[in-house]
Design a protein around this motif. Sequence first.
Motif, mmCIF file in Angstrom:
data_model
loop_
_atom_site.group_PDB
_atom_site.id
_atom_site.type_symbol
_atom_site.label_atom_id
_atom_site.label_comp_id
_atom_site.label_asym_id
_atom_site.label_seq_id
_atom_site.Cartn_x
_atom_site.Cartn_y
_atom_site.Cartn_z
ATOM 1 N N ASP A 21 1.012 -0.966 -0.192
ATOM 2 C CA ASP A 21 0.185 0.216 -0.472
ATOM 3 C C ASP A 21 1.650 1.009 0.171
ATOM 4 O OD1 ASP A 21 -1.578 2.555 1.862
ATOM 5 O OD2 ASP A 21 -3.053 1.006 0.644
ATOM 6 N N HIS A 22 0.850 2.398 -0.290
ATOM 7 C CA HIS A 22 1.260 3.560 -0.897
ATOM 8 C C HIS A 22 1.743 4.159 0.672
ATOM 9 C CE1 HIS A 22 -2.948 5.448 -0.514
ATOM 10 N NE2 HIS A 22 -1.893 6.742 -0.183
ATOM 11 N N LYS A 23 0.560 3.623 1.643
ATOM 12 C CA LYS A 23 0.845 4.256 2.960
ATOM 13 C C LYS A 23 1.908 3.616 3.457
ATOM 14 C CE LYS A 23 -3.936 5.590 3.248
ATOM 15 N NZ LYS A 23 -5.186 4.780 2.987
ATOM 16 N N VAL A 43 3.494 -0.809 -6.408
ATOM 17 C CA VAL A 43 2.202 -0.276 -5.605
ATOM 18 C C VAL A 43 1.130 -0.286 -5.982
ATOM 19 C CG1 VAL A 43 1.692 1.582 -3.861
ATOM 20 C CG2 VAL A 43 3.887 1.296 -4.608
ATOM 21 N N THR A 45 -3.146 -0.700 -5.660
ATOM 22 C CA THR A 45 -4.985 -0.429 -5.108
ATOM 23 C C THR A 45 -5.172 -1.563 -5.758
ATOM 24 O OG1 THR A 45 -5.314 0.869 -6.651
ATOM 25 C CG2 THR A 45 -4.276 1.752 -4.629
ATOM 26 N N GLY A 51 1.723 2.291 -8.826
ATOM 27 C CA GLY A 51 3.759 2.583 -8.784
ATOM 28 C C GLY A 51 4.386 1.704 -8.409
ATOM 29 N N THR A 73 6.658 8.028 3.303
ATOM 30 C CA THR A 73 6.098 6.983 3.000
ATOM 31 C C THR A 73 6.365 6.644 1.426
ATOM 32 O OG1 THR A 73 3.864 8.266 1.616
ATOM 33 C CG2 THR A 73 3.997 7.696 3.917
ATOM 34 N N ILE A 74 5.690 5.488 0.958
ATOM 35 C CA ILE A 74 5.939 4.282 -0.014
ATOM 36 C C ILE A 74 5.646 5.677 -0.773
ATOM 37 C CG2 ILE A 74 5.826 2.946 -2.058
ATOM 38 C CD1 ILE A 74 6.180 0.782 -0.117
ATOM 39 N N GLY A 75 4.164 6.117 -1.477
ATOM 40 C CA GLY A 75 2.914 7.299 -2.349
ATOM 41 C C GLY A 75 4.244 8.096 -2.282
ATOM 42 N N MET A 78 7.578 6.953 -4.561
ATOM 43 C CA MET A 78 7.258 5.772 -5.799
ATOM 44 C C MET A 78 7.787 6.709 -7.074
ATOM 45 S SD MET A 78 3.865 4.664 -5.195
ATOM 46 C CE MET A 78 1.888 6.290 -5.693
ATOM 47 N N LYS A 80 5.659 7.298 -10.254
ATOM 48 C CA LYS A 80 3.589 6.678 -10.680
ATOM 49 C C LYS A 80 3.892 6.861 -12.089
ATOM 50 C CE LYS A 80 2.675 9.573 -7.401
ATOM 51 N NZ LYS A 80 2.841 10.693 -6.454
#
Length: 187
Positions: A21-23, A43, A45, A51, A73-75, A78, A80
């Motif tokens: 998860d991106h979090k 990553v 969803t 990502g 965070t990864i988000g 990352m 995209k």
Amino acid sequence: MEMETKVTVHDAMTSNVVTVDHKLSIADAALLMTRMKVGSLIVKTKAGPEGVITESDIIRKVVSKNIAASDITIGQVMTKNLINIDPGSELNEAARLMAKNNIRRLPVVKDGSLVGILTSSDVMAVSPELTEILVVNARIQENQVGFPTDERPFPGACELCGNFMEYLDEIDGKFVCEECKEDLEGD
């Protein structure tokens, strides 16, 4: 007459992709990569892959900037807008796509769902003849990044013995395995 069989992405890809998860924090991502022995995480969803985070992303975007890996965070780091490929595509098409876009990992997506990942190592292990496409690209990419090519080992088929190795070094313009490198330097 010899029949030519086309090698597909499906033939070479790894189907058990580690997704996150991106979090997730960068610290946890690095720990997961180490534990799972992988160089990247996809990553994901409900909508599909969104990502990728790689070891080099972590080094370039977090460690080199002295950011605490647990605070980001990864988000936030990352890559995209992933370029992906269909599992039925030909492997040489995947190699060209990777070379053209300076990437070493391609998510494999069928009907919007992540079904695997294809790495430059996978390509070279299955089709050593495609190594040249990736090797030439790696030389170009490394020169652009500003690293001397002899300081950045990468996977491929040794240009002397032909064995596939995780790490090759460049010696006199040839990419060689550790054993052949010792033979060359021992002369």
